[in-house]
Enzyme design. Sequence first.
Site, PDB file in Angstrom:
ATOM      1  N   SER A 167       5.598 -12.595  -2.416  1.00 35.61           N
ATOM      2  CA  SER A 167       5.998 -11.388  -1.679  1.00 35.61           C
ATOM      3  C   SER A 167       6.655 -11.849  -0.390  1.00 35.61           C
ATOM      4  CB  SER A 167       4.764 -10.553  -1.341  1.00 35.61           C
ATOM      5  OG  SER A 167       5.061  -9.601  -0.333  1.00 35.61           O
ATOM      6  N   TYR A 180      -4.143  -8.856   1.308  1.00 37.64           N
ATOM      7  CA  TYR A 180      -2.911  -9.031   0.525  1.00 37.64           C
ATOM      8  C   TYR A 180      -2.038 -10.147   1.125  1.00 37.64           C
ATOM      9  CZ  TYR A 180       1.353  -7.700  -1.990  1.00 37.64           C
ATOM     10  OH  TYR A 180       2.487  -7.708  -2.779  1.00 37.64           O
TER      11      TYR A 180
HETATM   12  C1  BGC Z   1       4.124  -4.967  -1.380  1.00 39.62           C
HETATM   13  C2  BGC Z   1       4.776  -3.614  -1.221  1.00 39.62           C
HETATM   14  C3  BGC Z   1       5.695  -3.599  -0.013  1.00 39.62           C
HETATM   15  C4  BGC Z   1       6.618  -4.797   0.020  1.00 39.62           C
HETATM   16  C5  BGC Z   1       7.430  -4.885   1.304  1.00 39.62           C
HETATM   17  C6  BGC Z   1       5.193  -6.026  -1.385  1.00 39.62           C
HETATM   18  O1  BGC Z   1       4.665  -7.284  -1.592  1.00 39.62           O
HETATM   19  O2  BGC Z   1       3.355  -4.998  -2.573  1.00 39.62           O
HETATM   20  O3  BGC Z   1       3.781  -2.617  -1.102  1.00 39.62           O
HETATM   21  O4  BGC Z   1       6.479  -2.414  -0.024  1.00 39.62           O
HETATM   22  O5  BGC Z   1       5.877  -5.982  -0.142  1.00 39.62           O
HETATM   23  O6  BGC Z   1       6.642  -4.672   2.445  1.00 39.62           O
END
Ligand code: BGC
Length: 282
Positions: A167, A180
């Site tokens: 991410s 996360y």
């Molecule tokens: C998340 C999303 C978010 C994106 C940008 C991703 O890794 O799961 O919820 O919109 O990152 O912030």
Amino acid sequence: MPRDEIQAGPSPNRQYHPVLTGQVALVTGASSGIGRAVALGLAAAGADVAVNYVSGPDAAEAVAGEIRGLGRRAITVCADVSQEAQVQAMFRDAIAALGTVDILVNNAGLQRDAPIADMPLADWNTVIGVNLTGQFLCAREAVREFLRRGLRPEISVAAGKIICMSSVHEVIPWAGHVNYAASKGGIAMLMKTLAQELAPKRIRVNSIAPGAIRTPINMSAWETPEALGRLLDLIPYKRIGEPDDIAHMAVWLASDAADYVNGATLFVDGGMTLYSAFAGNG
Ligand code: BGC
């Protein structure tokens, strides 16, 4: 350009060259969102696919049905990727049904958001368990299979490929999402360390770091025009990402065209990591 036109801007098409013919892919979390698009993209590029899911067998079956419609083989495999025995059973089933695994896409992931003062330990553990430990467990089984099978030069110049779904939050801190962001930061070093360890075995390990992609996980960020407007302020390219943006990258990374790409995180984010707040500031 008016914002409406910007939001409706072009998204990628679904043309794939058959660069993965004869290969088997296992995609975790493939019944929806990015995983679904990646599974379909790999199939369109020639791969047979094991479609992992943890709940909702009907959605997974529908993805498998679409893949068969493309002329490829597909099975569905239920497993919680944070559970060792379930991951091992999933690989056994996939290999028994499809012969081997050439490509692992470590995609399964979730969010349990809260400010730290309100975050239960269970939510920390769930997110780290699925997003990070799950990638370790699946990578370990995939590597065991790659080493057992060895090279098949007529199929691919690499013995195996692992693609970790990271991410932008492997580099962008994210208040209210410490579990996360920590899981994605962990994936960065999991991926690089495995890439360093496994390159001599001709196993390639890389990450895709999506930005904001239109999927159920972040629906609150795009379902109203106001929310979408605030989101687009973070994206220099001024459109939300689509799951196919990630599928195209996964197909290329899995293919021999990317054979010299090892230990890289490829950001597919419309420029979200460019600190756009600095464009007229600082
Ligand atoms: C998340 C999303 C978010 C994106 C940008 C991703 O890794 O799961 O919820 O919109 O990152 O912030």
